[in-house]
Design a protein around this motif. Structure first.
Motif: not given
Length: 291
Positions: A154-157, A189-195
């Protein structure tokens, strides 16, 4: 005075029994017996056939690291959190001994391997569960490693590919194990919300709390042929309901027909399938895997 070696006068006769045993030992090393068709096959032929029987096609069990090798570009995998290892938080009887036995059997410290790799040139987070480590059960360390991977990606997209094989939550850790269902799901979920993209590959078996959490939360969910994908297995349900279930209940083909997964992909085609999806994902950055 020269000493004469009388043994040189005699030549050892060939020992047919010893030669037969040596040949049998070589055959045991080079060959294996298929658990499905019962035929003897060469291990090299099984490897060349993506660890499937070349005669009947049944899939053999594949370890976590070998899975990563089959799916990722050569020599690109960088492991994360390799030193993480379970303890015995509840002092559950014989749990410590079972952990030691699992480590010796698999030569792994825990039931999941996590890290980064490239698939089709795309830098990707990947986790792969180890079936031989206490039946791929999910304890606190398994949940923590998967959560940390999602947080990093998530942090590194970065996209994530997850390979699941599990008997469910690890009962020896009680509620601590069950809480990993919520923790991993929150990280997804957080990973998904970040696209970011998440792809899951369900292998035989994927059951219990793993199915009820991160295994079924992928944006794209694929499975191997005949993989058991369910919360409770058919035998447990039949014993509870006292009813006979339909043939193929809980198998990937039945789950696909119900719309719970997106595709069934043969093992030999999985890397190409993932490459195609990742090539059009919003995370399709290349380059070296992050340290």
């Amino acid at each position: 005075m020269t000493t004469f070696n009388f043994k040189s006068l005699f030549k050892s006769a060939g020992n047919e029994l010893e030669e037969t045993e040596a040949a049998a030992q070589r055959r045991r090393i080079e060959c294996m017996t298929c658990s499905s068709c019962g035929k003897e096959i060469k291990r090299a032929d099984a490897r060349a056939n993506f660890y499937a029987c070349p005669l009947c096609g049944v899939y053999f069990k594949v370890g976590a690291r070998r899975r990563i090798k089959l799916l990722s570009d050569p020599d690109t995998f960088v492991e994360h959190d390799a030193a993480f290892s379970s303890e015995d938080p509840l002092s559950f009887p014989a749990y410590g001994e079972k952990l030691d036995a699992a480590r010796q059997k698999t030569r792994e410290r825990e039931g999941v391997i996590t890290g980064l790799c490239r698939i089709g040139g795309v830098t990707t987070g990947i986790f792969s569960m180890e079936a031989d480590f206490m039946m791929g059960s999910m304890g606190t360390v398994v949940g923590e490693k998967i959560t940390r991977l999602f947080e990093y990606c998530t942090e590194h997209a970065l996209p994530v590919v997850g390979v699941t094989v599990s008997g469910g939550a690890r009962m020896q850790e009680g509620m601590l194990s069950l809480s990993q269902m919520a923790k991993t799901s929150g990280a997804v979920k957080l990973h998904s919300d970040a696209g970011n993209l998440y792809i899951t590959l369900l292998t035989n078996p994927t059951t219990g709390g793993v199915t009820a959490s991160f295994a079924m939360l992928g944006d794209v969910i694929i499975a191997e042929p005949q993989a058991l994908v369910c919360f409770a297995g058919p035998r447990v349900i039949e014993q509870s309901l006292k009813k006979k279930l339909p043939d193929g209940f809980g198998r990937a083909e039945a789950v696909l027909a119900c719309g719970m997964i997106d595709a069934i992909v043969e093992r030999r085609d999985q890397r190409a399938y993932l490459t195609d999806i990742l090539s059009i994902s919003p995370n399709r950055q290349g380059g070296a895997a992050h340290e």
